[in-house]
Scaffold this active site. Structure first.
Site, PDB file in Angstrom:
ATOM      1  N   ASP A  78       0.858  -1.188   0.000  1.00 43.02           N
ATOM      2  CA  ASP A  78       0.000   0.000   0.000  1.00 43.02           C
ATOM      3  C   ASP A  78       0.893   1.237   0.000  1.00 43.02           C
ATOM      4  OD1 ASP A  78      -1.799   2.134   0.696  1.00 43.02           O
ATOM      5  OD2 ASP A  78      -3.180   0.634   1.512  1.00 43.02           O
ATOM      6  N   CYS A 106      11.427  20.887 -14.789  1.00 45.07           N
ATOM      7  CA  CYS A 106      11.257  19.663 -15.579  1.00 45.07           C
ATOM      8  C   CYS A 106       9.928  19.713 -16.330  1.00 45.07           C
ATOM      9  CB  CYS A 106      11.292  18.436 -14.678  1.00 45.07           C
ATOM     10  SG  CYS A 106      12.823  18.197 -13.768  1.00 45.07           S
ATOM     11  N   CYS A 109       9.414  21.331 -19.988  1.00 44.31           N
ATOM     12  CA  CYS A 109       9.632  20.550 -21.209  1.00 44.31           C
ATOM     13  C   CYS A 109       8.758  19.302 -21.265  1.00 44.31           C
ATOM     14  CB  CYS A 109      11.094  20.132 -21.318  1.00 44.31           C
ATOM     15  SG  CYS A 109      12.248  21.472 -21.655  1.00 44.31           S
ATOM     16  N   HIS A 110       8.605  18.640 -20.125  1.00 39.35           N
ATOM     17  CA  HIS A 110       8.009  17.298 -20.109  1.00 39.35           C
ATOM     18  C   HIS A 110       6.581  17.251 -19.580  1.00 39.35           C
ATOM     19  CE1 HIS A 110      11.948  15.710 -21.092  1.00 39.35           C
ATOM     20  NE2 HIS A 110      12.472  16.352 -20.059  1.00 39.35           N
ATOM     21  N   CYS A 143      19.549  16.933 -18.616  1.00 40.20           N
ATOM     22  CA  CYS A 143      18.551  17.999 -18.466  1.00 40.20           C
ATOM     23  C   CYS A 143      19.026  19.061 -17.479  1.00 40.20           C
ATOM     24  CB  CYS A 143      17.218  17.424 -18.009  1.00 40.20           C
ATOM     25  SG  CYS A 143      16.309  16.529 -19.282  1.00 40.20           S
ATOM     26  N   CYS A 206      29.602 -11.359  -7.990  1.00 43.32           N
ATOM     27  CA  CYS A 206      28.153 -11.178  -7.834  1.00 43.32           C
ATOM     28  C   CYS A 206      27.458 -12.532  -7.861  1.00 43.32           C
ATOM     29  CB  CYS A 206      27.600 -10.304  -8.956  1.00 43.32           C
ATOM     30  SG  CYS A 206      28.392  -8.712  -9.190  1.00 43.32           S
ATOM     31  N   CYS A 209      26.969 -14.970  -4.641  1.00 46.69           N
ATOM     32  CA  CYS A 209      25.823 -14.780  -3.745  1.00 46.69           C
ATOM     33  C   CYS A 209      24.495 -14.982  -4.462  1.00 46.69           C
ATOM     34  CB  CYS A 209      25.854 -13.371  -3.141  1.00 46.69           C
ATOM     35  SG  CYS A 209      27.036 -13.162  -1.784  1.00 46.69           S
ATOM     36  N   HIS A 210      24.348 -14.326  -5.617  1.00 46.18           N
ATOM     37  CA  HIS A 210      23.024 -14.193  -6.221  1.00 46.18           C
ATOM     38  C   HIS A 210      22.693 -15.262  -7.255  1.00 46.18           C
ATOM     39  CE1 HIS A 210      22.505 -10.558  -3.996  1.00 46.18           C
ATOM     40  NE2 HIS A 210      23.573 -10.009  -4.531  1.00 46.18           N
ATOM     41  N   CYS A 251      28.038  -3.548  -2.560  1.00 43.16           N
ATOM     42  CA  CYS A 251      28.289  -4.976  -2.753  1.00 43.16           C
ATOM     43  C   CYS A 251      29.763  -5.256  -3.004  1.00 43.16           C
ATOM     44  CB  CYS A 251      27.461  -5.505  -3.921  1.00 43.16           C
ATOM     45  SG  CYS A 251      25.722  -5.783  -3.535  1.00 43.16           S
TER      46      CYS A 251
END
Length: 290
Positions: A78, A106, A109-110, A143, A206, A209-210, A251
């Site tokens: 939630d 921002c 332009c957008h 930007c 990496c 572990c993963h 990490c």
């Protein structure tokens, strides 16, 4: 970056290896994520078939959400409970602020931030104009510097984390779909090489572990597959937002290595490779992790 240092580091690596070898395995929690938002419920794909290049490694890829405890997972169900939404609101304030030297924002332009829908799902990507691999931070800084005339934001600065939180939220529920062929291929291969290279005194990669130990419990932590579809994420341990680039630094530092810098070409390539391992999972927008 040094791959490893012998002596005490080797002993530490051996000790850690023994800990991993004796670690208890726990399956990812079987649960589903539907997020209650102001616009209604959003269903999130948190497990799916792996991309083709991982078919011999995993039967299923899982968001890191499946590897967290009940209370942490519930915080993401939630938006009212999700602590990351504070940073989304801060990002919206910056989006509408006349920050530029000539009063540009921002929104000038957008228009609204919803114009960024879909961007997070395809990042990183090779920019068609420069031919360079770009992470979202690069586009934000383009930007900030070129259109607003401001000093570049730090890759892991609060300003950047706030803006990335806002932009990422616009793609929530969309499937991660980063390109790894064509111009992206050499960057992807470089990221893959980093992923499987052992670094630091602990001589760990990496993948150790993963991939090799995904699902194992070590030091009360349930090792995940290292997916980054939930980044930027509110990390309870840090009481704040953490981006993928920020986490990569942590990490590698955990291996007791001299780390690449956040936003470096090496970590951009690593982000592309790691993001591609989650192709098919939903962007979680702003997630919650330990």
């Amino acid at each position: 970056m040094p791959r490893f240092t012998k002596t005490k580091g080797t002993l530490a690596a051996t000790a850690l290896g023994l800990a991993l070898a004796g670690a208890a395995f726990a399956d990812p929690v079987e649960d589903g994520l539907v997020i209650e938002t102001d616009s209604g419920p959003v269903e999130i794909v948190t497990k799916t078939a792996p991309p083709a290049f991982l078919a011999d490694t995993f039967d299923t890829i899982y968001s890191g959400w499946h590897f967290r405890d009940d209370s942490t997972r519930d915080l993401e169900r939630d938006d009212f409970d999700n602590p990351a939404m504070v940073f989304v609101d801060r990002g919206l304030d910056k989006w509408n602020a006349a920050m530029g030297v000539n009063g540009e924002s921002c929104a000038s332009c957008h228009q609204g931030p919803e114009s960024m829908a879909g961007l997070r799902a395809v990042m990183p990507r090779v920019d068609e104009h420069t031919g360079k691999l770009m992470i979202m931070e690069d586009y934000v800084n383009a930007c900030v510097t070129e259109r607003m005339g401001l000093e570049k934001w730090g890759v892991t600065s609060d300003n950047m984390k706030d803006m990335l939180s806002l932009i990422s939220l616009q793609s929530r529920g969309m499937a991660v779909n980063v390109k790894i062929d064509g111009p992206a291929a050499p960057y992807w291969e470089h990221g893959k090489e980093i992923y499987y290279t052992r670094y630091g005194q602990l001589e760990m990669s990496c993948a150790n572990c993963h991939e090799d130990n995904a699902g194992n419990m070590i030091r009360a932590d349930h090792l995940s597959q290292g997916q980054i579809n939930g980044f930027p994420t509110y990390r309870l341990k840090d009481s704040g937002m953490v981006t993928a680039q920020h986490r990569f630094v942590g990490c590698v530092r955990d291996t007791r290595a001299e780390t690449f810098k956040a936003g470096s070409d090496d970590f951009k390539a690593l982000e592309l490779y790691v993001a591609s391992r989650g192709n098919g999972l939903s962007v979680e927008g702003v997630s919650v992790r330990h």
